[in-house]
Motif scaffolding. Structure first.
Motif, PDB file in Angstrom:
ATOM      1  N   PRO A   1     -11.211 -56.126  94.448  1.00 17.40           N
ATOM      2  CA  PRO A   1     -10.085 -56.961  94.013  1.00 17.40           C
ATOM      3  C   PRO A   1      -8.761 -56.211  94.018  1.00 17.40           C
ATOM      4  CG  PRO A   1     -11.391 -56.280  92.132  1.00 17.40           C
ATOM      5  CD  PRO A   1     -12.128 -55.804  93.354  1.00 17.40           C
ATOM      6  N   GLU A   2      -7.744 -56.940  93.625  1.00 17.68           N
ATOM      7  CA  GLU A   2      -6.388 -56.396  93.535  1.00 17.68           C
ATOM      8  C   GLU A   2      -6.386 -55.088  92.747  1.00 17.68           C
ATOM      9  OE1 GLU A   2      -2.187 -57.602  91.326  1.00 17.68           O
ATOM     10  OE2 GLU A   2      -3.825 -59.042  91.466  1.00 17.68           O
ATOM     11  N   GLN A   3      -5.548 -54.166  93.184  1.00 19.95           N
ATOM     12  CA  GLN A   3      -5.527 -52.834  92.580  1.00 19.95           C
ATOM     13  C   GLN A   3      -4.289 -52.670  91.708  1.00 19.95           C
ATOM     14  OE1 GLN A   3      -6.164 -49.939  95.695  1.00 19.95           O
ATOM     15  NE2 GLN A   3      -7.496 -51.337  96.790  1.00 19.95           N
ATOM     16  N   ARG A   4      -4.499 -52.116  90.502  1.00 20.11           N
ATOM     17  CA  ARG A   4      -3.377 -52.030  89.570  1.00 20.11           C
ATOM     18  C   ARG A   4      -3.761 -51.237  88.327  1.00 20.11           C
ATOM     19  NH1 ARG A   4      -6.497 -56.174  88.621  1.00 20.11           N
ATOM     20  NH2 ARG A   4      -6.600 -57.207  86.599  1.00 20.11           N
ATOM     21  N   GLU A   5      -2.783 -51.035  87.451  1.00 20.11           N
ATOM     22  CA  GLU A   5      -3.033 -50.500  86.111  1.00 20.11           C
ATOM     23  C   GLU A   5      -3.451 -51.668  85.225  1.00 20.11           C
ATOM     24  OE1 GLU A   5      -0.383 -48.247  82.767  1.00 20.11           O
ATOM     25  OE2 GLU A   5      -0.160 -47.577  84.857  1.00 20.11           O
ATOM     26  N   ILE A   6      -4.484 -51.458  84.424  1.00 20.69           N
ATOM     27  CA  ILE A   6      -5.120 -52.551  83.686  1.00 20.69           C
ATOM     28  C   ILE A   6      -5.033 -52.284  82.186  1.00 20.69           C
ATOM     29  CG2 ILE A   6      -7.279 -53.814  83.334  1.00 20.69           C
ATOM     30  CD1 ILE A   6      -8.036 -52.880  86.234  1.00 20.69           C
ATOM     31  N   ARG A   7      -4.626 -53.310  81.448  1.00 26.62           N
ATOM     32  CA  ARG A   7      -4.516 -53.237  79.992  1.00 26.62           C
ATOM     33  C   ARG A   7      -5.594 -54.130  79.348  1.00 26.62           C
ATOM     34  NH1 ARG A   7       0.408 -52.887  82.303  1.00 26.62           N
ATOM     35  NH2 ARG A   7       1.970 -51.497  81.360  1.00 26.62           N
ATOM     36  N   PRO A   8      -5.893 -53.899  78.074  1.00 23.28           N
ATOM     37  CA  PRO A   8      -6.836 -54.785  77.388  1.00 23.28           C
ATOM     38  C   PRO A   8      -6.429 -56.247  77.511  1.00 23.28           C
ATOM     39  CG  PRO A   8      -6.446 -52.839  76.072  1.00 23.28           C
ATOM     40  CD  PRO A   8      -5.481 -52.763  77.222  1.00 23.28           C
ATOM     41  N   THR A   9      -7.411 -57.093  77.707  1.00 22.47           N
ATOM     42  CA  THR A   9      -7.355 -58.540  77.941  1.00 22.47           C
ATOM     43  C   THR A   9      -7.018 -58.888  79.389  1.00 22.47           C
ATOM     44  OG1 THR A   9      -5.058 -59.091  77.323  1.00 22.47           O
ATOM     45  CG2 THR A   9      -6.691 -58.955  75.524  1.00 22.47           C
ATOM     46  N   ASP A  10      -6.592 -57.918  80.213  1.00 24.95           N
ATOM     47  CA  ASP A  10      -6.435 -58.175  81.645  1.00 24.95           C
ATOM     48  C   ASP A  10      -7.800 -58.358  82.290  1.00 24.95           C
ATOM     49  OD1 ASP A  10      -3.696 -57.858  81.470  1.00 24.95           O
ATOM     50  OD2 ASP A  10      -3.662 -55.862  82.381  1.00 24.95           O
ATOM     51  N   GLN A  11      -7.802 -58.934  83.472  1.00 24.97           N
ATOM     52  CA  GLN A  11      -9.020 -59.021  84.271  1.00 24.97           C
ATOM     53  C   GLN A  11      -9.296 -57.664  84.926  1.00 24.97           C
ATOM     54  OE1 GLN A  11     -11.084 -62.038  84.846  1.00 24.97           O
ATOM     55  NE2 GLN A  11     -10.003 -62.400  82.928  1.00 24.97           N
ATOM     56  N   THR A  12     -10.555 -57.244  84.905  1.00 25.51           N
ATOM     57  CA  THR A  12     -10.919 -55.968  85.507  1.00 25.51           C
ATOM     58  C   THR A  12     -12.250 -56.106  86.244  1.00 25.51           C
ATOM     59  OG1 THR A  12     -11.109 -53.588  85.085  1.00 25.51           O
ATOM     60  CG2 THR A  12     -12.178 -55.039  83.508  1.00 25.51           C
ATOM     61  N   PRO A  13     -12.433 -55.363  87.327  1.00 23.72           N
ATOM     62  CA  PRO A  13     -13.712 -55.435  88.043  1.00 23.72           C
ATOM     63  C   PRO A  13     -14.797 -54.644  87.340  1.00 23.72           C
ATOM     64  CG  PRO A  13     -12.246 -53.908  89.157  1.00 23.72           C
ATOM     65  CD  PRO A  13     -11.459 -54.514  88.031  1.00 23.72           C
ATOM     66  N   PHE A  14     -16.041 -55.104  87.468  1.00 18.32           N
ATOM     67  CA  PHE A  14     -17.182 -54.333  86.997  1.00 18.32           C
ATOM     68  C   PHE A  14     -18.392 -54.699  87.844  1.00 18.32           C
ATOM     69  CE2 PHE A  14     -17.172 -58.178  84.397  1.00 18.32           C
ATOM     70  CZ  PHE A  14     -18.513 -58.553  84.346  1.00 18.32           C
ATOM     71  N   LEU A  15     -19.431 -53.890  87.744  1.00 21.54           N
ATOM     72  CA  LEU A  15     -20.609 -54.038  88.591  1.00 21.54           C
ATOM     73  C   LEU A  15     -21.858 -54.206  87.752  1.00 21.54           C
ATOM     74  CD1 LEU A  15     -19.303 -51.158  90.646  1.00 21.54           C
ATOM     75  CD2 LEU A  15     -20.050 -53.201  91.853  1.00 21.54           C
ATOM     76  N   THR A  16     -22.722 -55.127  88.186  1.00 17.26           N
ATOM     77  CA  THR A  16     -24.040 -55.286  87.591  1.00 17.26           C
ATOM     78  C   THR A  16     -25.085 -55.041  88.679  1.00 17.26           C
ATOM     79  OG1 THR A  16     -24.119 -57.668  88.049  1.00 17.26           O
ATOM     80  CG2 THR A  16     -23.171 -56.971  85.934  1.00 17.26           C
ATOM     81  N   HIS A  17     -26.334 -54.859  88.253  1.00 19.62           N
ATOM     82  CA  HIS A  17     -27.374 -54.585  89.237  1.00 19.62           C
ATOM     83  C   HIS A  17     -28.690 -55.214  88.805  1.00 19.62           C
ATOM     84  CE1 HIS A  17     -30.426 -52.194  91.464  1.00 19.62           C
ATOM     85  NE2 HIS A  17     -29.513 -52.261  92.421  1.00 19.62           N
ATOM     86  N   THR A  18     -29.250 -56.011  89.682  1.00 19.59           N
ATOM     87  CA  THR A  18     -30.631 -56.458  89.531  1.00 19.59           C
ATOM     88  C   THR A  18     -31.369 -55.917  90.754  1.00 19.59           C
ATOM     89  OG1 THR A  18     -29.954 -58.600  90.464  1.00 19.59           O
ATOM     90  CG2 THR A  18     -30.169 -58.453  88.076  1.00 19.59           C
ATOM     91  N   GLU A  19     -31.489 -56.737  91.786  1.00 20.80           N
ATOM     92  CA  GLU A  19     -32.053 -56.204  93.027  1.00 20.80           C
ATOM     93  C   GLU A  19     -30.969 -55.635  93.926  1.00 20.80           C
ATOM     94  OE1 GLU A  19     -34.422 -59.178  94.885  1.00 20.80           O
ATOM     95  OE2 GLU A  19     -35.872 -59.283  93.233  1.00 20.80           O
ATOM     96  N   VAL A  20     -29.761 -56.150  93.775  1.00 24.34           N
ATOM     97  CA  VAL A  20     -28.612 -55.642  94.537  1.00 24.34           C
ATOM     98  C   VAL A  20     -27.440 -55.487  93.579  1.00 24.34           C
ATOM     99  CG1 VAL A  20     -29.364 -56.693  96.710  1.00 24.34           C
ATOM    100  CG2 VAL A  20     -27.843 -57.968  95.173  1.00 24.34           C
ATOM    101  N   TRP A  21     -26.441 -54.714  94.000  1.00 22.45           N
ATOM    102  CA  TRP A  21     -25.218 -54.586  93.222  1.00 22.45           C
ATOM    103  C   TRP A  21     -24.387 -55.853  93.377  1.00 22.45           C
ATOM    104  CZ3 TRP A  21     -24.563 -50.962  89.726  1.00 22.45           C
ATOM    105  CH2 TRP A  21     -25.278 -49.762  89.852  1.00 22.45           C
ATOM    106  N   THR A  22     -23.810 -56.305  92.264  1.00 18.11           N
ATOM    107  CA  THR A  22     -22.953 -57.482  92.273  1.00 18.11           C
ATOM    108  C   THR A  22     -21.617 -57.128  91.638  1.00 18.11           C
ATOM    109  OG1 THR A  22     -24.863 -58.950  92.075  1.00 18.11           O
ATOM    110  CG2 THR A  22     -22.709 -59.882  91.517  1.00 18.11           C
TER     111      THR A  22
END
Length: 197
Positions: free
Chosen positions: A27-48
């Motif tokens: 996603p878009e790249q930037r400095e992120i503050r609390p309550t902003d949208q941020t990317p994260f990753l989960t994993h079951t059989e594949v990374w999401t």
């Protein structure tokens, strides 16, 4: 701590994330503050790759109520007993937040903390998703730990950074293993602190 993070990928960081998670579009790249949208990753059989509010909204709590609390960080020492975080931790709703850096303000001067080898940081986190009348509400938090000895002059907390070998243990290991990884995966000497003023 940690109240400001950065997700700005260099070419080397992009390649490292692609090689580790088999994901090419970020996603878009930037400095992120609390309550902003941020990317994260989960994993079951594949990374999401997901994007959510930085500030966990626990199950059973609505967004308005969550705004009264600072839930963008979760202390690893108390995560199992916290009303806000224990369900996500025990249910296995653990995640990984990719960062290019994080920021602190020792002596009221902003500093940027990152790897000198231009590789991304991977922070342990928790996430939640709730159905609301406005659609799914996705949120996350950064796990924090005491600082490594080289960062004690910067702040008394730091993100629980993970080495790639410890990702699986954090995400799917039993609680004692996950807590030990979050507290001890990272070691001194891997980060540099530079002025961000």
């Amino acid at each position: 701590m940690c109240g400001r993070i950065e997700f700005t990928l260099t070419e080397r960081m992009h390649h490292a994330l692609r090689d580790t998670f088999q994901i090419d579009a970020w996603p878009e790249q930037r400095e992120i503050r609390p309550t902003d949208q941020t990317p994260f990753l989960t994993h079951t059989e594949v990374w999401t790759l997901k994007t959510g509010r930085w500030g966990l909204v626990p199950p059973g709590m609505d967004l308005q109520a969550a705004k009264k609390y600072a839930t963008f960080n979760a202390r690893i020492e108390t995560v199992e007993g916290s009303k806000s975080f224990k369900d996500a931790f025990k249910a296995g709703d653990r995640c990984v937040l990719p960062l290019s850096a994080f920021f602190e303000w020792p002596n009221k001067s902003k500093v940027r903390i990152a790897r000198p080898d231009d590789r991304p940081l991977l922070a342990a986190g928790l996430w939640s998703q709730q159905d609301t009348p406005d659609g799914p509400l996705v949120s996350c938090t950064v796990i924090t730990r005491p600082p490594t000895e080289d960062l004690t002059d910067v702040h008394d907390r730091m993100p629980a950074l993970l080495l790639t070998k410890d990702l699986e243990g954090w995400l799917s290991g039993p609680a004692p293993e996950a807590k030990a990884i979050a507290t001890g995966s990272w070691r001194p000497g891997l980060l540099t602190v530079t002025s961000a003023s």
